[in-house]
Design an enzyme around this catalytic site. Structure first.
Site, PDB file in Angstrom:
ATOM      1  CE  LYS A   1      -8.876   4.076   5.166  1.00 38.05           C
ATOM      2  NZ  LYS A   1      -8.585   4.715   3.918  1.00 38.05           N
TER       3      LYS A   1
ATOM      4  CB  SER B   1     -11.974  -1.237   2.056  1.00 42.47           C
ATOM      5  OG  SER B   1     -10.612  -1.466   2.175  1.00 42.47           O
TER       6      SER B   1
ATOM      7  NE  ARG C   1      -3.735   1.852   2.846  1.00 42.47           N
ATOM      8  CZ  ARG C   1      -3.555   2.926   3.615  1.00 42.47           C
ATOM      9  NH1 ARG C   1      -2.394   3.123   4.223  1.00 42.47           N
ATOM     10  NH2 ARG C   1      -4.531   3.790   3.780  1.00 42.47           N
TER      11      ARG C   1
END
Ligand code: 3NM
Length: 207
Positions: free
Chosen positions: A133, A104, A35
């Site tokens: 996040k 997700s 990521r």
């Protein structure tokens, strides 16, 4: 079947990403998601290739976040898509058959939709508070239980997962746990990864 520790990479601010991933693989990580939201495309391609080699060496799966073309080009095992990324059907066209697509989700509705779109696994989060996040919603273990009842596909719990939290998430019906800081920010990523990985071998030596 998706099982074991699902490691997600950090943004490589310390320049030690590959070493930390290799340590985590030694500690038993079963899946690695690359990521890289802030990296130049050519650097990203090089790192993805490096992680491809490492995952092959340690028998782990490699998933690429957001970028089906990159996943295809380096022969990753699959791609992980957010709610705002391209639809799964389009990603599958790019990737070709036999690849993993994860999506997700943050609610039962999103999980049902992802399953209907053909997701091979669903990530559900954030299960616990996370500093990693900003733009996620805290959904908690109850949401994980509700999603478990609603869908059949493998579930990956994500967000603030400590080893204790991983145990609770597995009890609540998760098949795997996805972790960034719990491994990548630990001074000993191999030990940290092992602590999570051992949860998946519970009872193995005690039939
Ligand atoms: N997605 P950490 S939470 C990448 O809720 C990501 O969908 C989330 O990092 C979601 O293990 C999250 O350090 C961050 O909490 C996970």
């Amino acid at each position: 079947m998706l099982s074991g520790l699902y490691l997600i990479t950090d943004e490589n601010r310390d320049g030690r990403l590959a070493q930390k991933v290799e340590a985590a693989l030694k500690g038993g990580a079963a899946i690695v998601q690359y990521r890289a939201k802030e990296v130049r495309p050519d650097d990203r391609h090089k790192m993805a290739q490096k992680l491809r080699d490492l995952c092959t060496e340690y028998g782990a799966k490699l998933i690429i976040n957001d970028l089906p073309e990159l996943a295809r080009d380096i022969n990753a095992d699959g791609v992980h898509l957010g709610q705002d990324d391209m639809p799964a059907v389009q990603a599958r066209q790019i990737l070709g058959g036999g690849k993993i697509i994860g999506i997700s989700t943050h609610s039962v509705e999103e999980a049902l939709k992802a399953e209907a779109q053909g997701a091979d696994y669903i990530a559900i989060g954030s299960i616990f508070p996370t500093g990693t996040k900003d733009d996620t919603t805290l959904v908690g273990l109850d949401m994980l239980r509700n999603v478990r009842k609603a869908v059949r596909v493998p579930l990956v719990a994500i967000g603030g997962i400590t080893p204790e939290g991983a145990f609770e998430a597995l009890e609540a019906g998760a098949d795997s746990v996805a972790v960034i800081s719990g491994v990548m920010a630990d001074s000993d990523p191999a030990r940290a990864a092992k602590e999570y990985s051992l949860l998946f071998n519970r009872g193995k030596d005690n039939p």
